[in-house]
Each structure stands twice: as C-alpha cells, then as structure tokens.
Design a protein around this motif. Structure first.
Motif, short mmCIF file in Angstrom:
data_model
loop_
_atom_site.label_atom_id
_atom_site.label_comp_id
_atom_site.label_asym_id
_atom_site.label_seq_id
_atom_site.Cartn_x
_atom_site.Cartn_y
_atom_site.Cartn_z
N GLU A 1 0.86 -1.19 0.00
CA GLU A 1 0.00 0.00 0.00
C GLU A 1 0.89 1.23 0.00
O GLU A 1 1.88 1.29 0.72
CB GLU A 1 -0.97 -0.02 1.19
N THR B 1 -2.72 3.69 -3.30
CA THR B 1 -2.60 2.56 -4.21
C THR B 1 -2.48 1.29 -3.38
O THR B 1 -1.69 1.24 -2.44
CB THR B 1 -1.37 2.69 -5.13
N HIS B 2 -3.29 0.28 -3.71
CA HIS B 2 -3.25 -1.00 -2.98
C HIS B 2 -3.11 -2.13 -3.99
O HIS B 2 -3.90 -2.22 -4.94
CB HIS B 2 -4.51 -1.18 -2.14
N THR B 3 -2.12 -2.97 -3.79
CA THR B 3 -1.84 -4.09 -4.68
C THR B 3 -1.76 -5.38 -3.87
O THR B 3 -1.08 -5.42 -2.84
CB THR B 3 -0.51 -3.88 -5.42
N GLU C 1 -0.85 -9.47 -4.33
CA GLU C 1 -0.24 -10.43 -5.25
C GLU C 1 -0.21 -11.83 -4.64
O GLU C 1 0.13 -11.99 -3.47
CB GLU C 1 1.19 -10.02 -5.59
N GLU D 1 -2.16 -10.80 -9.74
CA GLU D 1 -2.11 -9.50 -9.06
C GLU D 1 -3.40 -8.72 -9.32
O GLU D 1 -3.90 -8.68 -10.44
CB GLU D 1 -0.92 -8.70 -9.59
N LYS E 1 -5.14 -4.79 -8.32
CA LYS E 1 -4.63 -3.48 -7.90
C LYS E 1 -5.71 -2.42 -8.02
O LYS E 1 -6.49 -2.41 -8.98
CB LYS E 1 -3.43 -3.11 -8.79
N THR F 1 -5.90 1.84 -7.85
CA THR F 1 -5.15 3.09 -7.79
C THR F 1 -6.12 4.26 -7.76
O THR F 1 -6.95 4.41 -8.68
CB THR F 1 -4.22 3.24 -9.01
#
Length: 232
Positions: free
Chosen positions: A133, A180-182, A184, A193, A195, A197
C-alpha cells in the motif's frame, strides 16, 4: 441538508466543495482550533456529521454524536480497538453511525474482488500472498485502514490464514500519492495481481458525501456495504 464537518483537512475541504455543489449547507466546521464547537451541535441544528480527524480524537467525537443522536459517518482509522464500545453506545442511545476504512466506491468493489480471489486461492498452498500500500507522506497510520480491511477479507475467505498478522503488508509513503493498494499471489510458476489506484481524493470524498445523504434518516450501525450492496 445541514452538515457538520468534524476535521477540516484535505478530505474535509473536498467534501465541503461537494456539499456546496449539491446545495447543502455546512453549518459547523470543527478542527483542532475550534474543537469547543462540538458541544454546540445537536439534532436540531445538524442533520448529519462527517468525521475525518485522527486516532486520538475520533472516538470522543463519534461518541458525542451518537449520544446526541446526530447521525455520523467516519473515515478515521487507527481507533478501531474501541469500535465495539462505540457500537454499544450507539445502540444504547438509539444513535446512527457508519464507519468505513475507505469510502471510495471503487475501493469497496475492490474489497469484494479481493474476497472472491482469496476464496478461490484458498486451496493452493504454493501461492504466497503479499500486499503493498502506497500513500502520501502526510498519512499517519501504517498499514492503512484500507490495507487492514483487505487483509481481513483475505483471512475471512482463505482458510490458510487465521490472523491479519499473517498477511505480509508493505507500507510506503511517497509524495502526494492518494492511495494505491496491490495484492499479489506469487508462486514459482506464476503470479496473480489485483490493484486499485486512486487518482485523487475526490472519489473518497464523493463516497463519504453519498454515505451522509444515505444515513441521515436511519437508525443503527451501518457499513458502506449496506449502502452499496444492501448487505445487512
């Protein structure tokens, strides 16, 4: 609609702009220099309060609102160890309250996508899950409330995990990044993944304003999922 803004940082100011665009009046603006104004708020002069402050003051701000039956929504993170206590106070006083770690409609759809993926990946031990994050340098809490909510969704739907602490979360604070949070899932063979944004704070503010409109004539404790998806 008569709105009280408790906290007047960047979020509060953006919500103020949206409210005026919709013809609503902001009747109280309460920040650290005018905290005494909180005691002047009541059900007659405020239709709904929107609270974005800090972990140290959030609980008392929200408690005042629910005790005085002022519908209130909050996006402040870092105080949730007292969430159950506030829920009890709200029910005792026939109050109205909504908390969300993130009011963005896009983020809340992302929460549901995260749960779907977590459930599907539950049986595949070879995939290691991690999260990143990124937020602006002024954000005080880490990991973010949104990241914690995402981790809770993984724990809820993926039987491999028993605690949020088992989820590897990397927090970064860079420039003016809104968020932004990703997530995986990585294995020696491949990676999956997802995501989200945020391009500006306006999405968060828009969701908060819409939540305030939705909650103003209701009683009880709600989540933004109740508003978006009708889950009770």
């Amino acid at each position: 609609m008569k709105i009280a803004l408790i906290g007047y940082g960047k979020m509060g100011k953006t919500i103020h702009e949206l409210a005026e665009q919709h013809g609503d009046g902001v009747v109280f603006i309460i920040d650290r220099n005018s905290s005494d104004q909180l005691n002047h708020m009541n059900r007659e002069n405020v239709d709904v309060a929107i609270e974005f402050t800090n972990p140290e003051s959030a609980f008392e701000n929200l408690k005042y609102c629910v005790v005085n039956q002022i519908p209130v929504i909050s996006g402040t993170t870092g105080w949730l160890h007292r969430y159950d206590e506030l829920v009890r106070i709200c029910h005792k006083n026939d109050g109205t309250f909504m908390y969300a770690s993130n009011f963005s409609i896009g983020v809340n759809i992302f929460f549901e996508v995260n749960k779907f993926l977590a459930e599907k990946m539950s049986g595949y031990q070879e995939y290691r899950v991690s999260m990143e994050e990124i937020h602006h340098t002024e954000k005080l809490d880490a990991p973010s409330g949104t990241a914690i909510t995402l981790a809770e969704g993984i724990v809820e739907k993926n039987s491999r995990f028993e605690s949020v602490k088992e989820i590897d979360i990397h927090s970064k604070r860079i420039g003016k990044t809104p968020g932004t949070h990703t997530i995986e899932y990585h294995s020696p063979i491949d990676s999956i993944e997802i995501k989200h944004t945020a391009h500006s704070r306006r999405g968060f503010a828009k969701g908060a304003y819409e939540a305030a409109v939705w909650i103003k004539n209701k009683k009880g404790v709600f989540s933004i999922q109740d508003m978006l998806f009708g889950d009770q």
